[in-house]
Design an enzyme around this catalytic site. Structure first.
Site, mmCIF file in Angstrom:
data_model
loop_
_atom_site.group_PDB
_atom_site.id
_atom_site.type_symbol
_atom_site.label_atom_id
_atom_site.label_comp_id
_atom_site.label_asym_id
_atom_site.label_seq_id
_atom_site.Cartn_x
_atom_site.Cartn_y
_atom_site.Cartn_z
ATOM 1 N N SER A 158 0.803 -1.218 0.000
ATOM 2 C CA SER A 158 0.000 0.000 0.000
ATOM 3 C C SER A 158 0.842 1.276 0.000
ATOM 4 C CB SER A 158 -0.953 0.008 1.203
ATOM 5 O OG SER A 158 -0.237 -0.178 2.411
ATOM 6 N N ASP A 408 -4.527 5.567 11.401
ATOM 7 C CA ASP A 408 -3.539 5.186 10.397
ATOM 8 C C ASP A 408 -2.305 6.059 10.590
ATOM 9 O OD1 ASP A 408 -1.980 4.559 8.248
ATOM 10 O OD2 ASP A 408 -3.490 4.982 6.707
ATOM 11 N N HIS A 411 0.456 5.205 6.583
ATOM 12 C CA HIS A 411 0.364 5.874 5.289
ATOM 13 C C HIS A 411 0.429 7.394 5.466
ATOM 14 C CE1 HIS A 411 -1.662 1.916 4.858
ATOM 15 N NE2 HIS A 411 -0.923 1.888 3.757
#
Length: 435
Positions: A158, A408, A411
């Site tokens: 990702s 998160d 990211h």
């Protein structure tokens, strides 16, 4: 007795002076020119600190023509000066990013921090300043010019997708991409086309680079990796790819069983199974080696060539429990020396750099193969402020602060520091083009 006028002698003297003056002038002129030529008057002295570092004039006894005194543009300096982008600091930048969460339509919802209600905007106004050189702003038109008629692919987990979406957003400020292909859950395989320059940009989901079976609710409860076989979901398309950007790391932390040569090599965190625990560092190194070796063999032998980048590990910034508010609460970058690269982050980066160095040497026997490490670990480590955190979901605190909220801290918000990765990527491409 007559009286002599006092003006009589003066008149005679004045007449002689008038006759001699031109001759004296003619005699003094060569002497003056001789003095100026060999002993010029000194000009006020300026210290070298007042001159731009890259524009200092160097005296030489060579017979070659003197260098041009014109001041080079920032882009020309970046092309001509070797640059270590690894070391530097984040400095405040009033200009801000090229795009925002509303002007770019390809941002994954989980990274669109602005549209999800993140209230602070300070994280947008920082730029990476390398210690000994300049890093020019990303110019989409330069990218289009250098990659005309080519296909660039982002392959990995990702983080590869995060970097791809950053690039698409910056390119979209100059030309809109057309989605040409999509497949897989959560858009894991996609391809865009920029018709203006016939450029294809694609993403391939391949969290191990090698063939693997991912854990699932209906399948195994751990990952299975086959370390001597490349993932053909991207490997099969190599003939049509001109530039590839590899990015892996975080998925190797998960429980897994490893296979090599048809047999079980070992495992990572697999209690209850009769396999040897071997960790994941050596396994990740083998996976990178298999991927790079496959690229070199398939693209080098046939002479087509390819440009290969390996993006180094991007650290996470969790503080405390991942599912509580404030898991990554920082609002400013770390200052130089405030945060040290160590532990797993340093180890992951080191093995990637080592493996790329080895394979880079192997690739020299083939024409048209260029391999480069995209070292972003340190500059990413210094940005704990730019993760989505709880804003991976829209307006997470509209109904008050909940006891549990998913965060998160891996990211990056878009726009955000990951845009810098693509700035550096473009600089490598640009410098290759002028060699």
């Amino acid at each position: 007795m007559g009286v002599t006028s006092p003006l009589k002698g003066q008149s005679h003297s004045h007449s002689i002076t008038k006759k001699l003056f031109p001759y004296c002038l003619y005699a003094l002129l060569p002497i003056a020119l001789f003095r100026l030529y060999f002993h010029p008057f000194p000009f006020p002295q300026s210290t070298t600190d007042d001159l731009p570092h890259n524009n200092r004039i160097i005296l030489t006894t060579s017979s070659s023509p003197p260098p041009s005194l014109s001041v080079p543009k920032e882009e020309e300096i970046a092309e001509e000066t070797p640059c270590d982008y690894t070391n530097g600091s984040w400095v405040h930048d009033k200009i801000g990013p090229l795009y925002n969460g509303t002007t770019c339509g390809t941002i994954k919802d989980g990274q669109n921090c602005i549209s999800h209600g993140r209230p602070d905007m300070g994280y947008l106004y920082w730029r990476w300043q390398p210690s000994q050189c300049k890093l020019p702003r990303f110019d989409p038109n330069t990218f289009f010019h250098l990659l005309r008629n080519k296909h660039i692919a982002f392959v990995g987990d990702s983080m590869a997708r995060n970097q791809l979406e950053s690039l698409l957003c910056m390119l979209a400020t100059a030309s809109n991409p057309n989605l040409a292909y999509t497949n897989g859950e959560d858009n894991k395989f996609r391809r865009w086309h920029f018709a203006s320059h016939n450029i294809t940009v694609s993403v391939y989901w391949s969290p191990f680079l090698v063939r693997g079976v991912e854990k699932s609710k209906t399948g195994p409860d751990l990952n299975e990796l086959f370390l001597d076989t490349v993932d053909e979901r991207w490997g099969a398309d190599l003939d049509h790819i001109h530039m590839i950007v590899l990015s892996i790391g975080h998925w190797f932390l998960h429980p897994a069983v490893y296979y090599e040569g048809g047999s079980v090599l070992g495992c990572h965190f697999c209690p209850g199974l009769n396999h040897t625990e071997i960790g994941f560092y050596g396994v990740m190194k083998k996976a990178i080696r298999t991927a790079l070796r496959t690229i070199i063999e398939r693209k080098g032998v046939n002479g087509n060539g390819i440009d290969v980048f390996l993006t180094t590990f991007s650290p996470a910034h969790f503080e405390g429990e991942w599912d509580k508010a404030g898991a990554c609460p920082k609002t400013k970058p770390y200052k130089e020396g405030e945060k040290v690269l160590e532990g797993m982050d340093a180890d992951m980066r080191a093995l990637e750099i080592e493996e790329m160095k080895t394979m880079k040497a192997n690739a020299k026997q083939f024409e048209g193969l260029r391999l480069e490490i995209l070292d972003v670990t340190k500059l990413s480590l210094m940005r704990p402020d730019a993760h989505p955190g709880p804003y991976m979901y829209p307006f997470p605190f509209d109904n008050g602060v909940q006891e549990r909220v998913q965060n998160d801290c891996v990211h990056w918000c878009l726009p955000g520091p990951i845009d810098t990765w693509n700035q550096i990527l473009l600089e490598y491409i640009r410098k290759w083009s002028i060699r």
